[in-house]
Design a protein around this motif. Structure first.
Motif, PDB file in Angstrom:
ATOM      1  N   THR A  17       2.952   2.476   3.228  1.00 17.39           N
ATOM      2  CA  THR A  17       1.841   3.181   2.579  1.00 17.39           C
ATOM      3  C   THR A  17       1.105   2.269   1.603  1.00 17.39           C
ATOM      4  N   PHE A  18       1.825   1.373   0.939  1.00 19.19           N
ATOM      5  CA  PHE A  18       1.178   0.480  -0.026  1.00 19.19           C
ATOM      6  C   PHE A  18       0.511  -0.706   0.664  1.00 19.19           C
ATOM      7  N   ARG A  28      -0.754   9.263   3.471  1.00 22.04           N
ATOM      8  CA  ARG A  28      -0.010   8.312   2.642  1.00 22.04           C
ATOM      9  C   ARG A  28       0.817   9.054   1.587  1.00 22.04           C
ATOM     10  N   LEU A  29       0.218  10.122   1.033  1.00 29.47           N
ATOM     11  CA  LEU A  29       0.945  10.916   0.044  1.00 29.47           C
ATOM     12  C   LEU A  29       2.193  11.540   0.660  1.00 29.47           C
ATOM     13  N   ASP A  43       3.857  10.471   3.276  1.00 30.24           N
ATOM     14  CA  ASP A  43       4.824   9.406   3.553  1.00 30.24           C
ATOM     15  C   ASP A  43       5.552   8.974   2.285  1.00 30.24           C
ATOM     16  N   ARG A  44       4.817   8.923   1.173  1.00 28.82           N
ATOM     17  CA  ARG A  44       5.449   8.506  -0.082  1.00 28.82           C
ATOM     18  C   ARG A  44       6.457   9.543  -0.561  1.00 28.82           C
ATOM     19  N   THR A  72      10.432   8.751  -0.476  1.00 31.17           N
ATOM     20  CA  THR A  72      11.192   8.858  -1.721  1.00 31.17           C
ATOM     21  C   THR A  72      12.386   9.780  -1.554  1.00 31.17           C
ATOM     22  N   LEU A 116       7.741   3.750   2.361  1.00 31.77           N
ATOM     23  CA  LEU A 116       6.981   3.516   1.133  1.00 31.77           C
ATOM     24  C   LEU A 116       6.195   2.209   1.220  1.00 31.77           C
ATOM     25  N   ARG A 117       6.822   1.178   1.755  1.00 30.22           N
ATOM     26  CA  ARG A 117       6.167  -0.123   1.851  1.00 30.22           C
ATOM     27  C   ARG A 117       4.926  -0.055   2.732  1.00 30.22           C
TER      28      ARG A 117
END
Length: 212
Positions: free
Chosen positions: A95-96, A191-192, A194-195, A199, A92-93
């Motif tokens: 991707t941001f 990215r979607l 990966d998120r 999660t 998550l980190r």
């Protein structure tokens, strides 16, 4: 219980378990959807290596002794939980942060190199750090070993059925993930994914820590 009946009955139980979406499914789909086929198959073989080891240890009675120790079980549960949460949070980190290679966010979960060996290590570690796999085998496997049968040989045979079904289902997952590959050429789509995967993995870690 006859051997053939045991095999078919066990195949039905573990077949339903295999088809149930979970951590293994998320890891295989994410890896193969990103076009890392060698690593995806490494993950599959790692997961099945862990399954085979759990089956062998259960057949020898080792995991029965292990699960009898509450401290050992809780320790492994927390180690596994921390490992899964760490993987999920790192995904998550990334991707941001927007870090990418060719527009693809990455993390230690999946190295840039499409390595079967790296996937095998990941799959094996993820499987072996899940104490619920050991608990499942201790509770279920002995129920399908016919009276008078060699426990170790029959236990390995039943485990082989589980591994075979896992390989067949993983083949379907990897083939199906190719449909997503074109869509995943877009950095936003990756990215979607990966998120979502991060999660799911972190949630499994939290659930394992809570003992649900």
């Amino acid at each position: 219980m006859a051997m053939s009946t045991s095999l078919w009955s066990f195949a039905l139980v573990v077949g339903l378990l295999t088809l149930t979406p979970g951590l293994d499914t998320a890891l295989i789909l994410r890896t193969s959807a990103l076009g890392r086929r060698r690593r995806a198959w490494g993950v599959v073989l790692g997961i099945q290596s862990g399954t085979l080891l759990w089956g062998a240890l259960t057949s020898l009675g080792v995991t029965a002794l292990f699960t009898a120790s509450h401290l050992a079980y809780v320790t492994l549960r927390w180690v596994g939980a921390v490992y899964l949460v760490w993987i999920g949070v790192r995904m998550l980190r990334e991707t941001f942060r927007g870090r990418s290679a060719s527009g693809v966010p990455d993390s230690d979960l999946l190295a840039e190199k499409d390595s079967a060996a790296g996937g095998w290590r990941q799959g094996t570690l993820t499987n072996l750090l899940n104490p619920k796999m050991g608990a499942f085998y201790v509770a279920v496997l002995p129920q399908f070993i016919p009276a008078g049968a060699n426990h170790f040989a029959m236990g390995l045979l039943l485990t082989a059925v589980h591994v075979l079904l896992g390989l067949l289902w993983s083949t379907v997952l990897i083939a199906g993930a190719r449909v997503l590959h074109g869509w995943l050429r877009k950095p936003e789509a990756r990215r979607l994914l990966d998120r979502v995967t991060g999660t799911v993995i972190a949630a499994f870690g939290v659930r394992l820590a809570l003992g649900d």
